[in-house]
Design a protein around this motif. Structure first.
Motif, mmCIF file in Angstrom:
data_model
loop_
_atom_site.group_PDB
_atom_site.id
_atom_site.type_symbol
_atom_site.label_atom_id
_atom_site.label_comp_id
_atom_site.label_asym_id
_atom_site.label_seq_id
_atom_site.Cartn_x
_atom_site.Cartn_y
_atom_site.Cartn_z
ATOM 1 N N UNK A 1 51.592 34.649 -8.554
ATOM 2 C CA UNK A 1 51.512 35.801 -9.543
ATOM 3 C C UNK A 1 52.788 36.188 -10.060
ATOM 4 N N UNK A 2 52.961 36.260 -11.269
ATOM 5 C CA UNK A 2 54.215 36.832 -11.972
ATOM 6 C C UNK A 2 54.202 38.194 -11.859
ATOM 7 N N UNK A 3 55.468 38.658 -11.288
ATOM 8 C CA UNK A 3 55.643 40.195 -11.134
ATOM 9 C C UNK A 3 56.366 40.559 -12.126
ATOM 10 N N UNK A 4 57.391 39.921 -12.628
ATOM 11 C CA UNK A 4 58.362 40.296 -13.710
ATOM 12 C C UNK A 4 58.827 39.189 -14.519
ATOM 13 N N UNK A 5 59.607 39.235 -15.735
ATOM 14 C CA UNK A 5 59.905 38.398 -16.534
ATOM 15 C C UNK A 5 58.814 37.747 -17.378
ATOM 16 N N UNK A 6 59.038 36.896 -18.226
ATOM 17 C CA UNK A 6 58.268 36.123 -19.313
ATOM 18 C C UNK A 6 57.572 34.816 -18.763
ATOM 19 N N UNK A 7 57.714 34.867 -17.490
ATOM 20 C CA UNK A 7 56.989 33.731 -16.997
ATOM 21 C C UNK A 7 55.708 33.440 -17.388
ATOM 22 N N UNK B 1 51.655 30.909 -17.051
ATOM 23 C CA UNK B 1 50.623 31.882 -17.122
ATOM 24 C C UNK B 1 50.974 33.018 -16.043
ATOM 25 N N UNK B 2 50.371 34.087 -15.982
ATOM 26 C CA UNK B 2 50.722 35.182 -15.130
ATOM 27 C C UNK B 2 50.120 35.102 -13.706
ATOM 28 N N UNK B 3 49.018 34.378 -13.730
ATOM 29 C CA UNK B 3 48.432 33.801 -12.422
ATOM 30 C C UNK B 3 48.374 32.355 -12.299
ATOM 31 N N UNK B 4 48.546 31.638 -11.339
ATOM 32 C CA UNK B 4 47.941 30.312 -11.096
ATOM 33 C C UNK B 4 47.521 30.171 -9.801
ATOM 34 N N UNK B 5 46.071 29.975 -9.855
ATOM 35 C CA UNK B 5 45.617 29.697 -8.411
ATOM 36 C C UNK B 5 45.914 28.458 -7.645
ATOM 37 N N UNK C 1 52.431 34.571 2.812
ATOM 38 C CA UNK C 1 51.985 35.301 1.806
ATOM 39 C C UNK C 1 53.070 36.594 1.633
ATOM 40 N N UNK C 2 53.301 36.810 0.356
ATOM 41 C CA UNK C 2 54.219 37.991 0.247
ATOM 42 C C UNK C 2 55.640 37.668 -0.266
ATOM 43 N N UNK C 3 55.900 36.462 0.019
ATOM 44 C CA UNK C 3 57.178 35.759 -0.488
ATOM 45 C C UNK C 3 57.396 35.633 -1.825
ATOM 46 N N UNK C 4 58.645 36.294 -2.199
ATOM 47 C CA UNK C 4 59.059 36.545 -3.799
ATOM 48 C C UNK C 4 59.791 35.402 -4.321
ATOM 49 N N UNK C 5 59.469 34.512 -5.173
ATOM 50 C CA UNK C 5 60.265 33.343 -5.620
ATOM 51 C C UNK C 5 61.078 34.062 -7.013
ATOM 52 N N UNK C 6 62.509 33.937 -7.059
ATOM 53 C CA UNK C 6 63.091 34.603 -8.370
ATOM 54 C C UNK C 6 63.844 33.377 -8.772
ATOM 55 N N UNK C 7 63.749 33.414 -10.053
ATOM 56 C CA UNK C 7 64.706 32.542 -11.146
ATOM 57 C C UNK C 7 64.931 33.339 -12.107
ATOM 58 N N UNK D 1 65.524 36.366 -14.297
ATOM 59 C CA UNK D 1 64.645 37.564 -14.107
ATOM 60 C C UNK D 1 63.092 37.498 -13.873
ATOM 61 N N UNK D 2 62.818 36.159 -13.713
ATOM 62 C CA UNK D 2 61.342 35.794 -13.256
ATOM 63 C C UNK D 2 61.195 36.052 -11.873
ATOM 64 N N UNK D 3 60.110 36.981 -11.455
ATOM 65 C CA UNK D 3 59.809 37.139 -9.934
ATOM 66 C C UNK D 3 58.166 36.533 -10.016
ATOM 67 N N UNK D 4 58.105 35.668 -9.048
ATOM 68 C CA UNK D 4 56.740 35.313 -8.713
ATOM 69 C C UNK D 4 56.347 35.503 -7.291
ATOM 70 N N UNK D 5 55.229 35.913 -7.013
ATOM 71 C CA UNK D 5 54.905 36.224 -5.542
ATOM 72 C C UNK D 5 53.827 35.232 -4.958
ATOM 73 N N UNK D 6 54.162 34.633 -3.771
ATOM 74 C CA UNK D 6 52.789 33.831 -3.326
ATOM 75 C C UNK D 6 51.970 34.657 -2.382
#
Length: 233
Positions: free
Chosen positions: A140-146, A148-152, A216-222, A224-229
């Motif tokens: 799930x994309x939390x911030x930034x313009x990545x 789509x916003x959610x990828x199953x 679960x809960x890990x945050x991937x940052x690139x 300004x993009x933040x993506x949560x697992x």
């Protein structure tokens, strides 16, 4: 360290070595670690990595595909005796190529069999229904313009994150790599693997230098993009 070779019609095209913890990109592009100058091979065709003495092969959304024992793969651990094909080229290891004739790809005839098969559009991911007791995850994309916003992740064995248009999550921005990182499913869960580039992939605020298992809960940052697992409940 183990020795490998790319072969075509029983002739050795390229020999190379891979060391523990190393990840090599095989492809036609100038930035590939193992370069095969032939149109049947994509710019970034596949990645070979060595972890805990075991080789893993990942197809990088190549146009002509990667096959193991006749089956198209996304990501797989290789075993002794596996027949590995990258398009029409064989990937072999050990002593299987000793004594074979050596040629270069520039010396190969370009005929109809060399033509790259172009598949229109982005490959469609397999879909899988959640079954009772099964752990299902998504990104799930939390911030930034990545986008789509959610990828199953159900039914997927490999996810690509980067600036390339064929990425599963596209992360635009200056100096972000086309292939910024990959998330692969293994027997014990999902693992994130960084790629070399100017912008570093971060995991929970730390620079990701080697493959790590995701929780679960890990945050991937690139940038300004933040993506949560996340685990779906």
């Amino acid at each position: 360290m183990s020795k490998w070779a790319i072969m075509l019609q029983n002739k050795v095209i390229k020999e190379f070595e891979i060391h523990e913890g190393e990840r090599l990109i095989i492809g036609r592009g100038d930035d590939a670690n193992v370069r095969i100058d032939n149109t049947a091979i994509s710019r970034h065709h596949a990645a070979l990595e060595m972890q805990n003495g075991k080789p893993f092969l990942q197809d990088l959304c190549s146009l002509n595909g990667s096959m193991v024992n006749g089956n198209k793969i996304d990501f797989i651990q290789l075993s002794e005796g596996d027949e590995v094909m990258l398009s029409k080229f064989s990937l072999v290891r050990g002593d299987d190529f000793e004594g074979k004739q050596r040629v270069s790809t520039s010396a190969l005839p370009m005929d109809l069999e060399d033509a790259t098969i172009f598949a229109p559009g982005k490959p469609k991911a397999k879909k899988e229904e959640k079954t009772p007791g099964q752990n299902v995850f998504h990104l799930k994309v939390l911030s930034g313009s990545a986008t789509p916003s959610t990828v199953p992740l159900a039914g997927r064995t490999s996810i690509k994150i980067g600036k390339a248009d064929n990425s599963d999550i596209i992360t635009p921005g200056f100096f972000i790599s086309a292939n910024q990182c990959f998330i692969n499913k293994r027997e014990d869960g999902y693992h994130i693997m960084p790629q070399s580039g100017f912008i570093k992939t971060m995991l929970n605020g730390q620079v990701l230098k080697s493959p790590k298992k995701l929780h679960p809960g890990d945050i991937i940052s690139i940038r300004s993009h933040q993506i949560r697992f996340e685990q779906i409940t």
